[in-house]
Design an enzyme around this catalytic site. Structure first.
Site: not given
Length: 790
Positions: A215, A238, A338
């Site tokens: 992604a 990531k 978050d």
């Protein structure tokens, strides 16, 4: 074409892309330009620009592809069959409209001075055996094979390509030619790249073989790779912040290595921090599941583009399962910051918390703050994140999962919509009260720990499940950490028990500094116990509570001591709801039902998953004439816990009798099971209702049948029989006999009923306490003797 603005976070050079900073991930400022306020039609909103402030996404299938908010339009209302015993609309039963005693920041001289009392529990003890805590069913979701999750053609859409430095649109098509994925921004001349930096086959850190892209996120592409050192297991790579700057990479790795010690079965595991060609990467566990945001999108697509919220019990089940992960992080001194539906993934019948990019130390005052508009607590921008702000994000997430929360990123950005606008709140009063506390504007008014939140959430789930099953299914009970069993002070008192004595006692706080000493004060006489408590070596919250309780038991001459203890407790801690509970009890004892109602309503708001305050509020509302609210609360208690059936049944019967709803009252009394100590009382009251119902001979026969097999006081039975025989005799004299009908074993004829009434009078005469009373009863027996007719 979208317009981008610079990030407003101090020290950040990023730009707002799709509503969030492409560098630090912070949400766009509230003052960011918003689309037109005109509400589009449902059809138009399915493909138009997102109307949420600061969001540049578009509606795909009626759902924003950036912020995830639903397109304006019709939604689905909560549904459900009314309870068989329910006779009043849910709107009139809402307790939030009642007056409430001020608590917490409403009383405190300075917000944030809260003194907390730790629950005697841990997330490990509270965790259910499976998703749903064993109370409800959550459909499983199959795992996604890692090889099938790899993108065949990784490409960032042109409308989402913006310069990472100034936010200027870049890489757009011109003259029919596709836009470039790499180049230099014509505005600020800085380099941009939307091409994957890693290619299939690349070996990162001599260990991780890249398989492809998974992604694209705020830090660039996220990659799938195989760990060649550990059995070719799948991992996720990531990118780190400022990966083009070697010094920044080293600093970022140093700052985030604390994440490597985060090890919890509900949290994605961080395996490693590595560099490759000057760029830094986090190596994480691959979780092949479906996020709750994706699940909501799938439900909406299957519902023809109309928002389809999760069933409330399923939504609560997800939060219940993930809350232990928050407890773990908070115990480590970390805050997640978050949380939202995007960051919880379901695989099979398990869930996992992903994306630790926003996690930071509670005492970190310098790092960038991550958050999402509509989920982030209002105080974070000024004072930073905290445990309380994490609780806020959990509450807001539950809202988005369980209802069509329109305007949660605009009109209701830091509040909840009114109860009248939300079918879910109308149907489940406890859900509203739970969310009102979790999402309170003042952080000191929220739940103060994930464990505290989870205890109350579990109680609310029990109520929701019980509502679906109905009153007759309430065969089980659950112990409370905060309250005892209802009626524990009225044992043996029966109908003579005062209203406050029908309520559960507060559970003792074993963490109180005087807990050990208080266990030695086991004097049954309340007056003597009160003397010992007043002379305690040291006063504490628990000592004062027990002083108030003993003074209440002594009687009206000591009620002033209850008031003093309550005031002392609230002066020390304005959030001490247990003090307000005692204030409610003494108000009931004084007959001040309005004051009791206000006190118990405040306690309900503090512990919305507990049944004790609901029963207390129901009793207070019954005595103050708020019958609709009382009936709703009694029903909730009766449905949810077997220990609460009896007091709730009597309350319901009283309310319905006052409305001349005999059938409703009888149905309520029929709820009391044979195993209950109140069964005899319920059958006796049932018989009395039938006897006085004016429904003719069959009802009178049923009245005596109600107590036929009971062991009750002979005088009580005889008095009821006398009432029944008198009424039946009058009925037969007026309407004629019914020889086939039996009333207490006697035919419904004049002769038989006279014989029964005579025998009953003589039985009462034998039990009479005084000679005049005995003579009067014998005279009555002689008056109805059969021979008087001849």
């Amino acid at each position: 074409m979208t317009t981008n603005t610079a990030c407003t976070q101090p020290g950040c050079t990023g730009s707002i892309v799709d509503g969030y900073c492409d560098v630090c991930g912070s949400p766009a400022a509230a003052s960011a330009a918003a689309p037109s306020a005109a509400a589009p039609s449902a059809a138009a909103s399915a493909t138009g620009a997102c109307t949420q402030p600061g969001c540049t996404g578009t509606y795909v299938d009626g759902y924003c592809d950036v912020c995830g908010s639903p397109a304006p339009g019709g939604g689905t209302a909560a549904s459900g069959e009314p309870d068989a015993l329910s006779t009043v609309s849910t709107v009139s039963r809402a307790s939030n409209r009642l007056a409430s005693t001020p608590l917490g920041s409403a009383r405190a001289a300075q917000a944030g001075s809260k003194l907390t009392r730790k629950l005697g529990t841990s997330s490990t003890r509270l965790r259910g055996a499976r998703l749903g805590a064993g109370l409800t069913h959550v459909p499983t979701i199959p795992a996604i094979d890692a090889s099938k999750a790899i993108l065949a053609n990784p490409m960032v859409p042109e409308d989402r390509r913006n310069c990472p430095s100034c936010g200027n649109p870049v890489g757009r098509s011109r003259s029919g030619q596709p836009g470039r994925t790499e180049g230099f921004c014509p505005k600020c001349r800085n380099r941009f790249s939307f091409s994957p930096k890693l290619q299939p086959g690349d070996l990162v850190n001599d260990q991780y073989e890249v398989a492809g892209c998974l992604a694209h996120g705020g830090f660039g592409w996220i990659y799938m790779a195989k760990d060649k050192n550990v059995s070719d297991r799948w991992v996720v790579l990531k990118g780190l912040l400022n990966s083009e700057d070697p010094d920044a990479v080293a600093s970022a790795i140093a700052e985030q290595t604390f994440l490597a010690r985060v090890e919890h079965p509900l949290i994605v595991e961080i395996y490693n921090f590595v560099t490759h060609d000057g760029a830094g990467y986090i190596v994480m566990e691959y979780v092949g599941g479906t996020s709750l945001k994706t699940l909501l999108k799938q439900r909406m697509a299957a519902n023809n583009g109309q928002y389809d919220a999760l069933p409330i019990d399923q939504a609560i089940a997800y939060l219940l399962e993930i809350l232990p992960a928050f407890s773990y992080l908070h115990d480590l001194g970390l805050v997640y910051c978050d949380f939202k539906p995007d960051n919880i993934i379901q695989v099979g019948d398990a869930v996992k918390l992903i994306d630790l990019g926003g996690v930071r130390r509670i005492d970190d005052l310098d790092s960038a703050i991550y958050g999402t508009v509509g989920f982030q607590a209002p105080e974070v921008a000024e004072v930073g994140p905290s445990v309380a702000s994490d609780i806020y994000t959990l509450g807001r997430t539950l809202c988005v999962l369980a209802m069509e929360f329109r305007g949660y990123q605009s009109r209701y950005i830091d509040s909840l919509p009114p109860v009248a606008e939300v079918p879910l709140f109308q149907k489940y009063d406890s859900v509203y009260r739970l969310l009102a506390k979790a999402c309170a504007k003042d952080p000191a008014d929220r739940f103060q720990s994930a464990d505290e939140f989870r205890v109350q959430l579990l109680g609310v789930l029990r109520e929701v499940v019980a509502d679906k099953q109905g009153v007759q299914a309430a065969q089980h009970s659950a112990s409370s950490l905060l309250f005892g069993t209802p009626g524990d002070k009225s044992a043996g008192l029966g109908e003579a028990a005062q209203p406050w004595q029908q309520l559960p006692s507060l559970a003792p706080d074993d963490s109180d500094k005087m807990a050990s000493w208080l266990k030695t004060v086991s004097v049954p006489d309340p007056a003597k116990k009160l003397e010992l408590l007043v002379d305690a070596p040291e006063q504490s919250a628990q000592t004062l509570l027990e002083v108030a309780e003993a003074a209440l038991e002594v009687g009206p001459e000591r009620y002033d001591m209850v008031d003093t203890a309550v005031n002392d407790l609230l002066s020390e801690d304005p959030w001490e709801w247990r003090a307000v509970w005692m204030a409610g009890l003494v108000a009931l004892a004084r007959g001040d039902s309005k004051a009791a109602q206000s006190a118990f309503n405040a306690v309900y708001g503090q512990v919305p998953g507990e049944l004790g305050p609901k029963l207390a509020l129901a009793i207070a509302c019954e005595h103050s004439g708020e019958f609709d609210v009382a009936e709703g609360l009694y029903l909730t208690c009766a449905r949810t816990d077997a220990n609460y059936i009896a007091p709730s049944a009597f309350g319901l019967a009283n309310i319905r009798t006052s409305r001349n709803d005999v059938d409703g009252a009888l149905n309520a009394l029929d709820l009391v099971p044979r195993t209950s100590g109140a069964y005899v009382r319920a059958r006796r009251q049932r018989a009395g209702l039938l006897a006085g119902s004016g429904r003719g001979l069959p009802a009178l026969a049923q009245a005596m049948d109600s107590i036929a097999t009971l062991t009750i006081d002979p005088v009580d039975r005889a008095n009821l029989a006398a009432d029944v025989f008198r009424t039946a005799l009058a009925e037969v004299q007026q309407s004629g006999p019914q020889e086939a009908l039996r009333i207490d074993g006697r035919a419904a004829t004049e002769t038989s009923l006279r014989d029964g009434l005579e025998a009953t009078y003589r039985q009462l005469a034998d039990q009479a306490q005084t000679r005049p009373e005995r003579i009067a009863l014998v005279d009555q027996a002689n008056e109805v003797r059969g021979w008087t007719l001849r």
